[in-house]
Structures are given as structure tokens and as C-alpha cells.
Design a protein around this motif. Structure first.
Motif, PDB file in Angstrom:
ATOM      1  N   PHE A  32      32.112   0.561  -3.356  1.00 30.36           N
ATOM      2  CA  PHE A  32      30.653   1.152  -3.049  1.00 30.36           C
ATOM      3  C   PHE A  32      29.715   0.029  -2.972  1.00 30.36           C
ATOM      4  O   PHE A  32      28.582  -0.116  -2.300  1.00 30.36           O
ATOM      5  N   ASN A  77      27.446  -1.507   0.073  1.00 27.95           N
ATOM      6  CA  ASN A  77      25.817  -1.459   0.064  1.00 27.95           C
ATOM      7  C   ASN A  77      25.660  -3.010   0.169  1.00 27.95           C
ATOM      8  O   ASN A  77      24.315  -3.117   0.911  1.00 27.95           O
ATOM      9  N   LYS A  87      21.611  -3.211   1.714  1.00 21.46           N
ATOM     10  CA  LYS A  87      20.759  -2.230   0.908  1.00 21.46           C
ATOM     11  C   LYS A  87      20.541  -2.920  -0.568  1.00 21.46           C
ATOM     12  O   LYS A  87      19.818  -2.501  -1.212  1.00 21.46           O
ATOM     13  N   LYS A  96      23.360   5.780 -12.800  1.00 20.14           N
ATOM     14  CA  LYS A  96      24.262   6.036 -11.790  1.00 20.14           C
ATOM     15  C   LYS A  96      24.383   5.210 -10.630  1.00 20.14           C
ATOM     16  O   LYS A  96      23.445   4.354 -10.645  1.00 20.14           O
ATOM     17  N   PRO A  97      25.536   4.671 -10.070  1.00 17.60           N
ATOM     18  CA  PRO A  97      25.762   3.756  -9.013  1.00 17.60           C
ATOM     19  C   PRO A  97      24.712   3.830  -7.984  1.00 17.60           C
ATOM     20  O   PRO A  97      24.123   2.707  -7.590  1.00 17.60           O
ATOM     21  N   GLU A  98      24.533   4.943  -7.670  1.00 17.52           N
ATOM     22  CA  GLU A  98      23.641   5.090  -6.295  1.00 17.52           C
ATOM     23  C   GLU A  98      22.017   4.836  -6.759  1.00 17.52           C
ATOM     24  O   GLU A  98      21.209   4.400  -5.941  1.00 17.52           O
ATOM     25  N   ASN A  99      21.702   4.939  -8.135  1.00 21.80           N
ATOM     26  CA  ASN A  99      20.549   4.472  -8.867  1.00 21.80           C
ATOM     27  C   ASN A  99      20.243   3.025  -9.016  1.00 21.80           C
ATOM     28  O   ASN A  99      19.278   2.530  -8.790  1.00 21.80           O
TER      29      ASN A  99
END
Length: 478
Positions: free
Chosen positions: A392, A396, A401, A419-422
Motif C-alpha cells: 500500500f 502510493n 501521493k 490508519k495507513p490511509e490517513n
């Protein structure tokens, strides 16, 4: 003065025993060595019996004469009735069989598709049953050396013995945690011509073993060497593990046998001492100690099973080193990737992002640095940084990103609970504010190199700026 080994009639061959990293060979117990007090103990005495030839083995007679009593330490969660010789052995461990076949294939051996599991008489107390189960799985292999080919006579798969803990007169205490751990045994022909070649063969076979799924650490490999010269009897030296004294050990044994030529040295087993000399251990075992295992069927190794072992054949460590050095990694990184068995992950991540050095840092350096800084165990960090999470992060990075300079900060944030996405979201600093802060850093510490300023800048902004932009500002003001 160097010796003429050909004139001396030197005959030399290796026997290597290596533990495999699976559950036990003839039951489902885990292969774990315990440190705690045992759950219970049992006592036994063992006696020599005749083998299939009708004779009693000389080494077995020697042990019987000692009249020893054996005390076995037992653990409920790593031992079962198989180790206590109170239950028949289970079917052979398929994973251990596959690994031993891979080792045999890497040694250019011919696999034996139908073979008999045997019992080898062992009454020194190291096996509760008085025998060790062993099976010949391959033969007629070879390894190439500077002085020519050395044949591999046989590859066996067998169970390890119990662990000796204390010898007190006629009593010996053994721990049953080690009993039954799968061992692969490799026996070379007596083709080794010099002490240096003995070391070369030992190291090459060691490279093959370490490329496969084996246990690592003290006691997981035991290496013996058989030596004779013209006019002398064969002597087996046990404990031939240390590469630093291998050459010296062979030379010392040749000299010892030369000194005994007039009275012909006895055929015996001796223990290698730390200085490369040896001492008597026991008489040499004979042929009379083998007989068929009566509790198991013939072992059939199917063509499909052999093909699967070949398909999953690991690369040799020496080949891995060559492949990794072509990726621009330094020696230390290459060594760590191989030692920590991270080559496959490295290769997989490289398919996502063609940046070998960064991927090596993510796998090897960043987890260690973050564990130390955050005072968290490395095991816990590695659990958080599982394969899916790292894929992940790399995807990115590939999609821009997040920048390369921000990766370590992303990893830190996730360790702290984000969290990884944050964790991959960075609010960009205002360009004017960035330049102002960089100028202040340069003024506060004049005379440093651009790279030194870059380190201070990245520390200040904690990955919230683009590295290239930062370097342009630094060069502009230095």
C-alpha cells in the motif's frame, strides 16, 4: 613443509547433519527447545541387541558395558507418546520430506522413489526407543570444487536425538524437546584430497543448506569428518563445524595417524577440541546396527511430489548475492536481506517500485530505527509492517501521493496508531514559510554541506516538504 597428500593416501569424507525448520518428523509436535523446568521425568535403561546381520554392534556393546541409567525430561506441549516410545510413529512429515528432496536436488542427487524407513541401534540414551529412525532418500550426487568433483554418496532424512543436559557418573539427563526434530544427513564419498578441499566442500554444502528452510543457530548443524591415510584405519571426528579450524583439524589428525602407523591406529570416533586436536569418544560403529522400521509402510515418493519440490526449489545464497549486487545494494544490505529471508519480499516490492535502495531500507533499516526511537519491540513493528501494508505504501509512492522523503514518517505514524490511509496525507507547508525556515537553519549553523543542511531541514519539516524543492532552496542560499 607442505605434505604430499596423494603420496600419503589421504582419504577424507564429510557427514553433515542439519535440522530442518518444520514440526517433528514422525508426530505433529513443534520443534521448539525449552528452557523451563520439565513437566515430568521418566527413567530407563537400554541394552544392546543384534541387528539384521545377527551380530551386536561394537559401539552398542561399548555403551551397554557402561551400565548407565537415563533420565528423560518431558514437556506436555512439545512432546507426545511418540517421543516416549509409547505410541507408533505417525506418517513422515511431508514438509520435511520436501525440504530434504530440495537439498538432494541441489546436490545433483538421484531421488529414490520407493524406500524403506530403517531403525539404527543407538543405546547411549539419546533415543528413548534405543534406535533412531532414518530413511535413505537420494544418492549418487556430487559437488564441484577447485580440485575436481566430490561425490555425494547418500542423503538421509532422520530424527534428531534427545538433548543431553547433565552427565552425573552413571546417570545421564536428557531433554526430549529435541528428540524427533527432522535432520537431513549428507554423506560424501572419500574423494576429498586436501584439508583445504575439505573446508571448501563443507562451506559449499553449508551454502546449499542455508538456502533451504533449515533451523539456524548453535546446535542446529553437526558436522563430522572421516579421515584415513595409507596403512591406517578410518577415524571419525565429531564436531567439525568451525571453519576457522577445519584445515588445522584435518592436518592434526593426519599427523596423529602418521605417528601411529607402526602400531596401526584403532578405528574409532573422536571429538574435535577447540584447538583442532581430538580425544577418544567411542569405538567406530559397524554395519550390525540397522534393521527395518516395523511400524511404518515403505515410503513412496511420487513423481508429482518430486516435481513440486523442484518447482519450489530455492536459489542458492551465492546466486542471490550476485543478483542483489547487480541492484546497487551494499554488502551489508545484501547480507541482511539473505540472512533475514527477505529476498522474495524484496523482489516482489521491486516489481511495484524500481527503487532497490529504498525498498531495502523499508525492509531492513526503518523498522529497526523506528523500534529503537519509539521503544517498541522489533517483532511488533514487523507485525504492523506486514506485506499488504508495505505494498500500500509503495503504490502510493509510485502514484506520487507521498514522496520518498516522507516514507519513514508514514511508517512512524502507523506505528503510533494512525490508519495507513490517513498516515500518507501530508499538509504541504507554504513555500515562503519553508524558505524562511531553511534560511534560518543555514544562518544558525553556517559552513555545513548541502546534504547536512538537507538532513536538518527534513528533520524540521518531518517529511511535509518535497526533497527536491528543499535542496534547490538550500543551494540557492549556500
Amino acid at each position: 613443509m607442505s605434505l604430499d597428500y596423494q603420496k600419503l593416501g589421504l582419504k577424507c569424507g564429510l557427514e553433515i547433519h542439519q535440522q530442518l525448520d518444520t514440526n517433528k518428523l514422525f508426530c505433529n509436535c513443534p520443534s521448539i527447545l525449552r528452557q523451563e523446568e520439565p513437566d515430568f521425568t521418566v527413567k530407563r535403561k537400554l541394552h544392546a541387541v543384534a541387528g539384521e546381520s545377527g551380530d551386536i554392534d561394537i559401539a552398542a556393546k561399548h555403551e551397554t558395558a557402561q551400565d548407565k541409567e537415563f533420565i528423560y525430561q518431558v514437556y506436555n506441549n512439545v512432546n507426545c507418546l511418540v517421543e516416549l516410545d509409547e505410541e507408533p510413529p505417525h506418517e513422515i512429515n511431508k514438509e520435511a520430506l520436501k525440504i530434504s528432496l530440495q537439498i538432494a536436488i541441489l546436490l545433483n542427487c538421484k531421488i529414490i522413489p520407493l524406500t524403506q524407513i530403517m531403525r539404527k541401534t543407538v543405546i547411549n540414551g539419546s533415543n528413548t526407543s534405543g534406535f533412531q529412525r532414518t530413511v535413505l532418500i537420494a544418492r549418487e550426487g556430487y559437488v564441484e570444487t577447485k580440485l575436481g568433483r566430490v561425490r555425494i554418496e547418500a542423503v538421509f532424512l532422520e530424527e534428531d536425538s534427545a538433548r543431553p543436559m547433565l552427565r552425573d557418573g552413571k546417570n545421564i539427563i536428557y531433554r526430549l524437546d529435541r528428540l524427533g526434530i527432522p535432520l537431513v544427513e549428507i554423506a560424501t564419498a572419500p574423494d576429498i584430497k586436501t584439508p583445504e578441499q575439505a573446508k571448501e566442500v563443507a562451506l559449499y554444502i553449508g551454502d546449499i543448506l542455508r538456502s533451504c528452510r533449515i533451523k539456524r543457530g548453535i546446535g542446529t548443524i553437526r558436522q563430522d569428518i572421516n579421515i584415513s591415510i595409507k596403512g591406517s584405519n578410518r577415524v571419525e571426528l565429531k564436531g567439525f563445524q568451525d571453519p576457522k579450524i577445519m584445515v588445522k583439524t584435518v592436518e592434526n589428525e593426519i599427523n596423529r595417524q602418521q605417528d601411529l602407523l607402526k602400531k596401526r591406529n584403532p578405528s574409532e570416533v573422536r571429538n574435535v577440541l577447540p584447538d583442532g586436536t581430538s580425544k577418544f569418544l567411542r569405538p567406530m560403529p559397524g554395519e550390525a546396527r540397522m534393521y527395518p522400521e516395523t511400524d511404518l509402510f515403505l515410503l513412496k515418493i511420487s513423481r508429482d511430489f518430486i516435481n513440486k519440490a523442484k518447482k519450489e526449489l530455492p536459489k542458492l545464497r551465492s546466486d542471490l548475492k550476485k543478483e542483489l549486487s547487480g541492484k546497487g545494494l551494499n554488502h551489508e544490505m545484501i547480507k541482511l536481506l539473505i540472512k533475514q529471508n527477505k529476498f522474495e519480499e524484496f523482489k516482489e516490492f521491486l516489481n511495484i517500485l524500481d527503487n532497490p535502495k529504498l525498498i531495502a531500507k523499508i525492509l531492513l533499516m526503518f523498522p529497526k530505527e523506528i523500534a529503537s526511537h519509539e521503544k517498541i519491540s522489533l517483532k511488533k513493528i514487523e507485525k504492523i509492517f506486514n506485506k499488504d501494508f508495505l505494498i500500500f505504501v509503495l503504490e502510493n509512492l509510485k502514484n506520487k501521493k507521498v514522496s520518498e522523503e516522507q516514507i519513514k514518517e508514514v511508517l512512524k505514524r502507523v506505528v503510533k496508531g494512525e490508519k495507513p490511509e490517513n498516515a500518507i496525507i501530508f499538509k504541504k507547508e507554504d513555500v515562503n514559510v519553508v524558505e524562511e525556515k531553511i534560511i534560518k537553519i543555514i544562518k544558525d549553523k553556517p559552513g555545513l554541506s548541502s546534504n547536512a543542511y538537507m538532513g536538518l531541514v527534513m528533520k524540521e519539516f518531518k517529511g511535509k516538504i518535497d526533497g527536491k524543492e528543499a535542496m534547490e532552496i538550500i543551494k540557492k542560499h549556500t
